[in-house]
Design an enzyme around this catalytic site. Structure first.
Site, PDB file in Angstrom:
ATOM      1  N   GLU A 199      34.816  32.741  46.850  1.00  0.00           N
ATOM      2  CA  GLU A 199      34.983  32.155  45.526  1.00  0.00           C
ATOM      3  C   GLU A 199      36.039  31.078  45.700  1.00  0.00           C
ATOM      4  O   GLU A 199      37.186  31.387  46.040  1.00  0.00           O
ATOM      5  CB  GLU A 199      35.423  33.264  44.568  1.00  0.00           C
ATOM      6  CG  GLU A 199      34.964  33.031  43.171  1.00  0.00           C
ATOM      7  CD  GLU A 199      36.124  32.761  42.279  1.00  0.00           C
ATOM      8  OE1 GLU A 199      36.439  31.566  42.129  1.00  0.00           O
ATOM      9  OE2 GLU A 199      36.713  33.720  41.784  1.00  0.00           O
ATOM     10  N   CYS A 209      41.074  28.382  39.357  1.00  0.00           N
ATOM     11  CA  CYS A 209      39.933  27.624  39.878  1.00  0.00           C
ATOM     12  C   CYS A 209      39.014  27.243  38.732  1.00  0.00           C
ATOM     13  O   CYS A 209      38.263  26.288  38.828  1.00  0.00           O
ATOM     14  CB  CYS A 209      39.199  28.429  40.937  1.00  0.00           C
ATOM     15  SG  CYS A 209      38.594  29.981  40.339  1.00  0.00           S
TER      16      CYS A 209
END
Ligand code: UN1
Length: 514
Positions: free
Chosen positions: A270, A304
C-alpha cells in the site's frame, strides 16, 4: 479541523500517560532483548524524550526467523475461532489502554489529539473486523458442487512466516491491521515497525501477546530498512510480505523478492498517491473549503490518502481560493498534545527538508496562495508551515508531496476530460474527491478516473474499516483493500481437496461412517 464536541469526553489518563517514559526492544519469543538503547524524541519538541529503543541486529533476526518458522504449523492448525478470539481480546485491551496508546501516538508520531483517538479506534476496528472475516472465511472449508461420488472442498491456510513492514504515519492502526490480518489467517509474523515509531508498535505487540498470541508466533524487530528490513525479506523462510510506505521502497522490496531463492513470495503493498479533488461550479463553496482543509491538512497532510491537487472550475476559482486562504488563516499549528491545535509537526528532519526543497521549486514555478505563519514561540520541533500554491499544470508535480501542502489548478468548463486524463496520467490511483451537485459529472468522473477510493461531496480521508475498504492501484499499491472482505485472502494459500466417495475410490465406507 475537528469539532471538539465530536470527541466526547476524553480519558483523564491521557495527561498522565504523556508524562511516562516508554521502551521498545526486539521482542523474541515474547521476551525483550537487551542492548544499547537510542533515545526516541518527540517531533513536536526535540527537548522531550518519549522513551528509548533497542534496535535489532543479526542475532535477533536469525533467532526470530527460526522460531517463527518452527511455530507456523501449530498456529496454522489452531482453529480460526481461537485466533479470532485473540484479536478480539486484543481489541478490548487496546480500548482499556486507550490513554497510553493515544499518548504514544501524540508524543512519538506528532499526532493531534483527535488523530490519536482515531488511531486507536482504527486499530480496535481492524482487530474486530479481521476476527469476523476469519470466522466467515477460515473456520469452515467451502464445499463446492461436483459430480455425484465426489466431494470437493476449498480451504484457506496460512502461508508461513509473514514479514510486516509498517509506516510511521499510522504507527498503531496500520501496524495492527497488517499484523492481525497475517496472524488470524494462520501465519506467524515478524513485524518491523518504522524506525520513527517503535514504542507504540512494542505496546501493540505486548497487547497481542497478552491477548493470547504465543510469543513465538509474533516477534518484533525494531530497526531500519537496511539493517533489519532488507535481510528479513531476503530470507527464504519469509513466505509473504505486507508493506505500507513509499512506492519507491515497494519497488525495491519487489525486486528483492524476485531475486531470492525459495518460494515465490507475494507482496501486499500500500503505497503513495497523487490524490486529486475535482470541484465544479455547482459545488457548495463552504463545504468544499471545509473538506479541502480536512483532506489536505489534517494529520499535517501525512496520509497517503491526503488531498494534494485541487482542480477547481475557473468560474468559482477566485472566490474559492479567497475563502480557502481565509480559512487557512484560522488554523492553529503547534503542539499536538494541546486540544486547540489543528496541525502538528511533520515526522522528522528528512521530511521537512524534502518539503523545503519542494517549496523552493514551487516558489519559482507557481503562485503562493497562502502560507500559515508559524508562531515564533513554538518549541524546537519539526514544524513546517502549511501552504497552498496555484499551479498551471499537474505536470509540475513529479512526485508525491507528503506534507501539509495543497496545489490548486484551475480548469475550464470544457476541460473535464483533460482533467481526468491528467489525473490518470500520474499513474497513481489511490483516493479521489469530487465536489459536484450534477449527477452526470459525478458518474463521469467515477467511471473514468482510476482510483481505489472515490469520495463525492465530502472529505477524502479516514476510510472506515469494514465500510470503506481502503487501497489503491497502479503506483499506489497492489491491493487487496485493507479493512475489506478480501484482505485476509492474500495472506493465505488456497487448498482444494477432492475425494472420490464411490466404492471404487476406496473410502466410501469411511465417509459414510462420518
Ligand atoms: C496511509 O496513509 O498510509 O483513509 C494510508 C485514510 C487512511 C489512510 C491510510 N486509511 O485516510
Amino acid at each position: 479541523l475537528t469539532d471538539l464536541a465530536e470527541l466526547g469526553p476524553l480519558d483523564r489518563g491521557l495527561d498522565q500517560a504523556l508524562k511516562e517514559a516508554h521502551q521498545a526492544a526486539p521482542l523474541v519469543g515474547g521476551r525483550a532483548r537487551s542492548g544499547t538503547a537510542r533515545a526516541v524524541l518527540n517531533p513536536a519538541d526535540l527537548r522531550r524524550r518519549v522513551g528509548e529503543v533497542v534496535e535489532a541486529g543479526r542475532p535477533e533476526l536469525e533467532d526470530v526467523l527460526a522460531r517463527a518458522a518452527r511455530a507456523h504449523g501449530e498456529w496454522d492448525r489452531t482453529p480460526a475461532e481461537t485466533r479470532a478470539q485473540c484479536l478480539e481480546r486484543a481489541a478490548d485491551l487496546m480500548e482499556a489502554e486507550q490513554p497510553r496508546l493515544m499518548a504514544l501516538a501524540i508524543a512519538e508520531a506528532g499526532k493531534t489529539v483527535p488523530d490519536a483517538l482515531a488511531e486507536v479506534r482504527e486499530a480496535v476496528d481492524f482487530c474486530r473486523y479481521y476476527a469476523a472475516r476469519a470466522r466467515a472465511d477460515f473456520a469452515q472449508p467451502l464445499r463446492l458442487p461436483g459430480p455425484t461420488g465426489e466431494r470437493n472442498e476449498l480451504r484457506l491456510a496460512g502461508r508461513g512466516v509473514f514479514a510486516c513492514i509498517s509506516p510511521w504515519n499510522f504507527p498503531l492502526a496500520i501496524f495492527t491491521g497488517q499484523v492481525t490480518a497475517a496472524l488470524v489467517a494462520g501465519n506467524t509474523v515478524i513485524a518491523k515497525p518504522a524506525e520513527q515509531t517503535p514504542l507504540i508498535a512494542a505496546a501493540a505487540v505486548r497487547i497481542l501477546h497478552q491477548a493470547g498470541v504465543p510469543g513465538d508466533v509474533l516477534h518484533l524487530l525494531p530497526g531500519d530498512g537496511e539493517t533489519v528490513g532488507a535481510p528479513l525479506i531476503a530470507d527464504p523462510r519469509i513466505a509473504g510480505v505486507a508493506f505500507t510506505g513509499s512506492t519507491e521502497v515497494a519497488r525495491g522490496i519487489n525486486r528483492a523478492l524476485a531475486a531470492k531463492d525459495g518460494p515465490i513470495v507475494p507482496l501486499i503493498a500500500e503505497t503513495g498517491g497523487q490524490n486529486a479533488m475535482i470541484v465544479d461550479s455547482s459545488a457548495l463553496p463552504e463545504q468544499v473549503v471545509r473538506d479541502v482543509l480536512i483532506s489536505g491538512l489534517q494529520s499535517a497532510g501525512q496520509r497517503c490518502s491526503a488531498l494534494r491537487v485541487l482542480f477547481v472550475q475557473q468560474d468559482i476559482a477566485p472566490k474559492l481560493e479567497t475563502m480557502l486562504a481565509g480559512a487557512m488563516e484560522e488554523l492553529e499549528v503547534g503542539d499536538p498534545s494541546l486540544l486547540e491545535t489543528d496541525i502538528g509537526p511533520v515526522i522528522d528532519e528528512g521530511a521537512k527538508k524534502t518539503l523545503e526543497a519542494h517549496a523552493e521549486r514551487m516558489n519559482r514555478e507557481s503562485r503562493l496562495l497562502y502560507e500559515i505563519k508559524l508562531d515564533k514561540n513554538l518549541p524546537p520541533g519539526h514544524y513546517y508551515a502549511p501552504r497552498a500554491y496555484v499551479l498551471d499544470s499537474l505536470s509540475r508535480l513529479t512526485r508525491e508531496v507528503f506534507g501539509p501542502v495543497l496545489h490548486v489548478i484551475r480548469w475550464r468548463a470544457d476541460q473535464l476530460d483533460q482533467v481526468i486524463d491528467a489525473i490518470n496520467a500520474t499513474g497513481y490511483g489511490l483516493t479521489l474527491g469530487v465536489h459536484s451537485r450534477i449527477d452526470s459529472t459525478q458518474r463521469r468522473v467515477w467511471e473514468r478516473v482510476k482510483a481505489g477510493n472515490t469520495y463525492v461531496n465530502r472529505n477524502m480521508i479516514g476510510a472506515v474499516v469494514g465500510v470503506q475498504p481502503f487501497g489503491g492501484e497502479g503506483l499506489s499499491g497492489t491491493g487487496p483493500k485493507a479493512g475489506g472482505p478480501h484482505y485476509l485472502h492474500r495472506f493465505a494459500v488456497e487448498r482444494t481437496l477432492t475425494i472420490d466417495t464411490t466404492a471404487a475410490g476406496g473410502n466410501a465406507s469411511l465417509l459414510s461412517l462420518a
